[in-house]
Design an enzyme around this catalytic site. Structure first.
Site, mmCIF file in Angstrom:
data_model
loop_
_atom_site.group_PDB
_atom_site.id
_atom_site.type_symbol
_atom_site.label_atom_id
_atom_site.label_comp_id
_atom_site.label_asym_id
_atom_site.label_seq_id
_atom_site.Cartn_x
_atom_site.Cartn_y
_atom_site.Cartn_z
ATOM 1 N N ALA A 145 -2.251 5.089 -2.760
ATOM 2 C CA ALA A 145 -3.106 6.145 -2.207
ATOM 3 C C ALA A 145 -2.324 7.450 -2.181
ATOM 4 O O ALA A 145 -1.267 7.534 -1.567
ATOM 5 C CB ALA A 145 -3.560 5.782 -0.800
ATOM 6 N N LEU A 171 0.845 -1.192 0.000
ATOM 7 C CA LEU A 171 0.000 0.000 0.000
ATOM 8 C C LEU A 171 0.885 1.248 0.000
ATOM 9 O O LEU A 171 0.960 1.972 0.984
ATOM 10 C CB LEU A 171 -0.925 -0.016 1.220
ATOM 11 N N PRO A 172 1.587 1.498 -1.130
ATOM 12 C CA PRO A 172 2.363 2.737 -1.187
ATOM 13 C C PRO A 172 1.416 3.933 -1.100
ATOM 14 O O PRO A 172 0.357 3.930 -1.726
ATOM 15 C CB PRO A 172 3.079 2.668 -2.536
ATOM 16 N N HIS A 173 1.812 4.900 -0.289
ATOM 17 C CA HIS A 173 0.941 6.056 -0.066
ATOM 18 C C HIS A 173 1.782 7.269 0.279
ATOM 19 O O HIS A 173 2.918 7.144 0.743
ATOM 20 C CB HIS A 173 -0.038 5.764 1.073
ATOM 21 N N THR A 174 1.197 8.428 0.037
ATOM 22 C CA THR A 174 1.860 9.676 0.400
ATOM 23 C C THR A 174 0.836 10.793 0.421
ATOM 24 O O THR A 174 -0.236 10.677 -0.168
ATOM 25 C CB THR A 174 3.013 10.002 -0.570
#
Length: 164
Positions: free
Chosen positions: A102, A64-67
């Site tokens: 996300a 779940l890469p997110h920033t």
């Protein structure tokens, strides 16, 4: 904002073929740039900075890469199923083949935490992961995700929720 309001078949990429984590982040940044109106290099840089803090792999082949991005108008969610699993520095050492991206407006940090919690709860179900791996179309994949989110909400005990 709930995932059900942010995610549809248009946000699904089936059978992506990146050869590495770096190539995957680059591909997702390019796709998100077209949806967010933000430059792909800015998105990629933010994703890479987040990964330097620690891998966003959740285990069981899911990441779940997110920033958060300043001045992002609306959240962006994408789902990519990979043709071949790739190393994502997961704690369980399992390669990743299901990836949720996300991007969130920095002005709404609470919203990101809520959406990620919602998604993580839905991804605990091994049946949903199996079904995502076998989804034939983007519509199928989107329905599986949305059903898993709805089922997780139904299964939650209201007494387990923290007070507002």
């Amino acid at each position: 904002m709930a995932i059900t309001e942010l995610f549809s078949a248009d946000d699904v990429i089936l059978d992506a073929a990146p050869g590495s984590k770096a190539a995957l982040l680059d591909q997702l940044a390019a796709e998100a740039a077209g949806r967010s109106g933000r430059p792909a290099p800015e998105i990629l840089e933010a994703l890479q900075a987040r990964e330097k803090i620690g891998s966003t792999a959740l285990g069981r082949g899911v990441a779940l890469p997110h920033t958060e991005l300043a001045d992002l108008a609306e959240p962006v969610f994408l789902f990519a199923r990979l043709q071949r699993a790739i190393d994502f520095d997961a704690r369980d050492d399992e390669p990743v083949d299901l990836v949720f991206l996300a991007l969130w407006p920095a002005s709404n940090r609470k919203g990101l935490l809520g959406a990620m919690s919602e998604l993580c709860g839905a991804l605990r179900d091994p049946q949903s992961l199996r079904r995502l791996r076998g989804a034939k179309t983007p519509d199928d994949a989107a329905q599986i995700v949305l059903q898993a989110v709805a089922q997780d909400e139904e299964d939650r005990d209201p007494d387990d929720l923290p007070p507002l």
